[in-house]
Write an enzyme that holds these catalytic residues in place. Structure first.
Site, PDB file in Angstrom:
ATOM      1  N   GLU A   1       4.356  -5.701   3.525  1.00 37.68           N
ATOM      2  CA  GLU A   1       4.102  -4.901   4.859  1.00 37.68           C
ATOM      3  C   GLU A   1       5.225  -5.240   5.764  1.00 37.68           C
ATOM      4  O   GLU A   1       5.889  -6.363   5.652  1.00 37.68           O
ATOM      5  CB  GLU A   1       2.672  -5.345   5.366  1.00 37.68           C
ATOM      6  CG  GLU A   1       2.349  -4.746   6.439  1.00 37.68           C
ATOM      7  CD  GLU A   1       1.483  -3.485   6.042  1.00 37.68           C
ATOM      8  OE1 GLU A   1       1.988  -2.576   6.292  1.00 37.68           O
ATOM      9  OE2 GLU A   1       0.337  -3.438   5.395  1.00 37.68           O
TER      10      GLU A   1
ATOM     11  N   HIS B   1       2.920   3.889  12.631  1.00 29.83           N
ATOM     12  CA  HIS B   1       2.214   4.581  13.044  1.00 29.83           C
ATOM     13  C   HIS B   1       2.684   5.395  14.188  1.00 29.83           C
ATOM     14  O   HIS B   1       1.975   6.322  14.876  1.00 29.83           O
ATOM     15  CB  HIS B   1       0.834   4.206  13.570  1.00 29.83           C
ATOM     16  CG  HIS B   1       0.102   3.061  12.646  1.00 29.83           C
ATOM     17  ND1 HIS B   1      -1.090   2.690  12.626  1.00 29.83           N
ATOM     18  CD2 HIS B   1       0.472   2.928  11.235  1.00 29.83           C
ATOM     19  CE1 HIS B   1      -1.414   2.091  11.611  1.00 29.83           C
ATOM     20  NE2 HIS B   1      -0.485   2.172  10.728  1.00 29.83           N
TER      21      HIS B   1
ATOM     22  N   GLU C   1      -5.014   1.912   2.676  1.00 31.80           N
ATOM     23  CA  GLU C   1      -4.872   0.683   3.532  1.00 31.80           C
ATOM     24  C   GLU C   1      -5.169   0.912   4.957  1.00 31.80           C
ATOM     25  O   GLU C   1      -5.736   0.140   5.820  1.00 31.80           O
ATOM     26  CB  GLU C   1      -3.678  -0.028   3.419  1.00 31.80           C
ATOM     27  CG  GLU C   1      -3.525  -1.380   3.880  1.00 31.80           C
ATOM     28  CD  GLU C   1      -3.053  -1.279   5.238  1.00 31.80           C
ATOM     29  OE1 GLU C   1      -3.042  -2.440   6.107  1.00 31.80           O
ATOM     30  OE2 GLU C   1      -2.529  -0.228   5.759  1.00 31.80           O
ATOM     31  N   GLU C   2      -5.037   2.173   5.321  1.00 27.63           N
ATOM     32  CA  GLU C   2      -4.795   2.789   6.817  1.00 27.63           C
ATOM     33  C   GLU C   2      -6.235   3.125   7.293  1.00 27.63           C
ATOM     34  O   GLU C   2      -6.203   3.630   8.230  1.00 27.63           O
ATOM     35  CB  GLU C   2      -3.553   3.691   6.994  1.00 27.63           C
ATOM     36  CG  GLU C   2      -2.163   3.556   6.392  1.00 27.63           C
ATOM     37  CD  GLU C   2      -1.710   2.427   7.606  1.00 27.63           C
ATOM     38  OE1 GLU C   2      -2.468   2.055   8.499  1.00 27.63           O
ATOM     39  OE2 GLU C   2      -0.716   2.032   7.517  1.00 27.63           O
TER      40      GLU C   2
ATOM     41  N   ASP D   1      -0.394   4.594   0.953  1.00 27.09           N
ATOM     42  CA  ASP D   1      -0.817   5.464   1.679  1.00 27.09           C
ATOM     43  C   ASP D   1      -0.121   5.240   3.010  1.00 27.09           C
ATOM     44  O   ASP D   1       0.578   4.302   3.587  1.00 27.09           O
ATOM     45  CB  ASP D   1      -2.291   5.555   2.154  1.00 27.09           C
ATOM     46  CG  ASP D   1      -2.993   4.217   2.757  1.00 27.09           C
ATOM     47  OD1 ASP D   1      -2.410   3.021   2.115  1.00 27.09           O
ATOM     48  OD2 ASP D   1      -3.665   4.018   3.615  1.00 27.09           O
TER      49      ASP D   1
ATOM     50  N   ASP E   1       6.011   1.611   7.499  1.00 26.01           N
ATOM     51  CA  ASP E   1       4.778   1.150   7.103  1.00 26.01           C
ATOM     52  C   ASP E   1       4.271   2.031   6.041  1.00 26.01           C
ATOM     53  O   ASP E   1       3.596   3.040   6.275  1.00 26.01           O
ATOM     54  CB  ASP E   1       3.901   1.224   8.311  1.00 26.01           C
ATOM     55  CG  ASP E   1       2.608   0.781   8.139  1.00 26.01           C
ATOM     56  OD1 ASP E   1       2.245  -0.102   7.122  1.00 26.01           O
ATOM     57  OD2 ASP E   1       1.503   1.073   8.886  1.00 26.01           O
TER      58      ASP E   1
ATOM     59  N   HIS F   1       0.749  -1.141  -0.092  1.00 30.03           N
ATOM     60  CA  HIS F   1      -0.009   0.080   0.082  1.00 30.03           C
ATOM     61  C   HIS F   1       0.923   1.101  -0.083  1.00 30.03           C
ATOM     62  O   HIS F   1       1.930   1.116   0.650  1.00 30.03           O
ATOM     63  CB  HIS F   1      -0.992  -0.094   1.226  1.00 30.03           C
ATOM     64  CG  HIS F   1      -0.309   0.122   2.290  1.00 30.03           C
ATOM     65  ND1 HIS F   1      -0.121   1.172   3.188  1.00 30.03           N
ATOM     66  CD2 HIS F   1      -0.310  -0.703   3.353  1.00 30.03           C
ATOM     67  CE1 HIS F   1       0.168   1.240   4.301  1.00 30.03           C
ATOM     68  NE2 HIS F   1       0.457  -0.119   4.537  1.00 30.03           N
TER      69      HIS F   1
END
Ligand SMILES: [Zn+2]
Length: 363
Positions: free
Chosen positions: A162, A339, A133-134, A78, A103, A76
């Site tokens: 990932e 994150h 994705e998030e 994003d 990430d 992903h």
């Protein structure tokens, strides 16, 4: 060549860490991926060995070499909202800091490096770059591509890049959330015998949960670990009222040898005689098989080394599972740093992942 590069282009001749830094400096918070998707599409279109397709801000590039197997490399593009951690910063110890370093723009950089530098892979390759994705599952770009163009995702085996600390994590467990409601009858708590207590009626449910022995099945050599737990309980209207309703929210995390239907049937059976008045399925996402017995997966394990671990949390590998494509997580990021404001990645991990994948796809 570098002189010709502008703000909005990606130079795929950069090495993995430098390309990761470039990707991080291209902000792409969920819902704002267009600019980065444009740049990825444009960079891939310069590679004559790939055909490139696009659906929304999702980009899929494929080789068509007529090889016996096809593998999918997916990631992903994003990130979660930026927390004063863009642009990226490389320190002297080979650590790259910034939003999305772990990430999972380091994984995306590896995908792009393989796309650019392996024109004649030993297996046909599909590169998937997807958005959203998030955020909520219904926005997930991989899900949108799977719905609109399932043929774009066809393959014998998929690797989701990932962050997994450069270790292989096979398959993923499914997750089911149900609401178990019990009923009673309201009355004043001073005359409780006039009513019936719905919270007390939940006691058999809680006793069943407390006594539950989760399974630990071994699948493709990986030991999974299930869990059946109350994650929330709601009941009661006032401190002087006998409650007439109570809801126990139960989450079942199950191993990939169970289908979604089997998992649901199991949970119904567990609580069959617990006085549940209403059984409501709130959310359900299936598990995915690791597929490590497939020849492409065996060759992958031999090339990347180490031993595979089971994946307990639900991830997008499950979307491949539902398309019948076994999938693993394998990426340079550190999942524990995802994150976080101090998110970072070790640049040697990026190089290592890229080299391992290249040796799998060229050996
Ligand atoms: Zn991620």
């Amino acid at each position: 060549m570098v002189g010709a590069m502008t703000e909005s282009t990606l130079d795929l001749t950069l090495d993995g860490p430098a390309l990761t830094a470039r990707l991080v400096d291209f902000p792409s918070v969920s819902g704002q991926e267009k600019e980065l998707a444009d740049a990825i599409e444009a960079a891939l279109r310069t590679l004559p060995h790939l055909t490139v397709d696009r659906h929304g801000n999702n980009v899929v590039a494929r080789t068509h070499l007529g090889r016996a197997e096809r593998v999918v490399l997916a990631g992903h593009i994003d990130t979660v909202p930026i927390a004063d951690n863009v642009p990226s910063r490389l320190d002297d110890d080979g650590v790259l800091w910034g939003c999305g370093t772990s990430d999972m723009k380091s994984g995306v950089a590896v995908q792009l490096r393989i796309a650019a530098t392996v024109p004649e892979p030993n297996r046909d390759l599909t590169f998937v770059f997807y958005d959203n994705e998030e955020v909520a599952a219904h926005l997930n770009g991989l899900g949108h591509v799977a719905e609109a163009h399932p043929d774009w995702l066809a393959g014998d085996f998929a690797v989701l890049l990932e962050g997994s600390d450069a270790e292989v994590e096979g398959g993923c467990q499914g997750t089911l959330r149900v609401f178990l409601r019990t009923e009673g009858e309201r009355s004043h708590s001073a005359r409780s015998w006039m009513g019936s207590n719905a919270i007390h009626a939940a006691a058999p449910i809680l006793a069943r949960l407390a006594a539950y022995e989760p399974r630990r099945p071994v699948i493709d050599g990986l030991e999974y670990h299930e869990g059946l737990n109350a994650v929330r309980i709601e009941g009661g209207v006032a401190n002087n009222v006998i409650p007439d309703a109570c809801t126990v929210v139960v989450n079942y995390r199950y191993a990939p040898d169970r289908t979604a239907e089997e998992a649901l049937a199991h949970v119904r059976e567990v609580f069959a005689d617990c006085g549940v008045a209403e059984f409501v399925v709130d959310d359900h996402s299936g598990a995915a098989m690791p597929g490590l017995s497939h020849p492409a997966a065996k060759a992958f394990m031999a090339a990347v080394g180490g031993t595979a671990r089971p994946k307990f949390g639900w991830t997008d590998v499950s979307r491949f599972g539902s398309l019948g494509v076994p999938a693993v997580n394998y990426g340079p990021g550190d999942p524990l740093l995802a994150h976080k404001r101090d998110e970072h990645v070790r640049t040697d991990r990026i190089t290592h992942c890229e080299e391992r994948l290249r040796s799998w796809l060229t050996g």
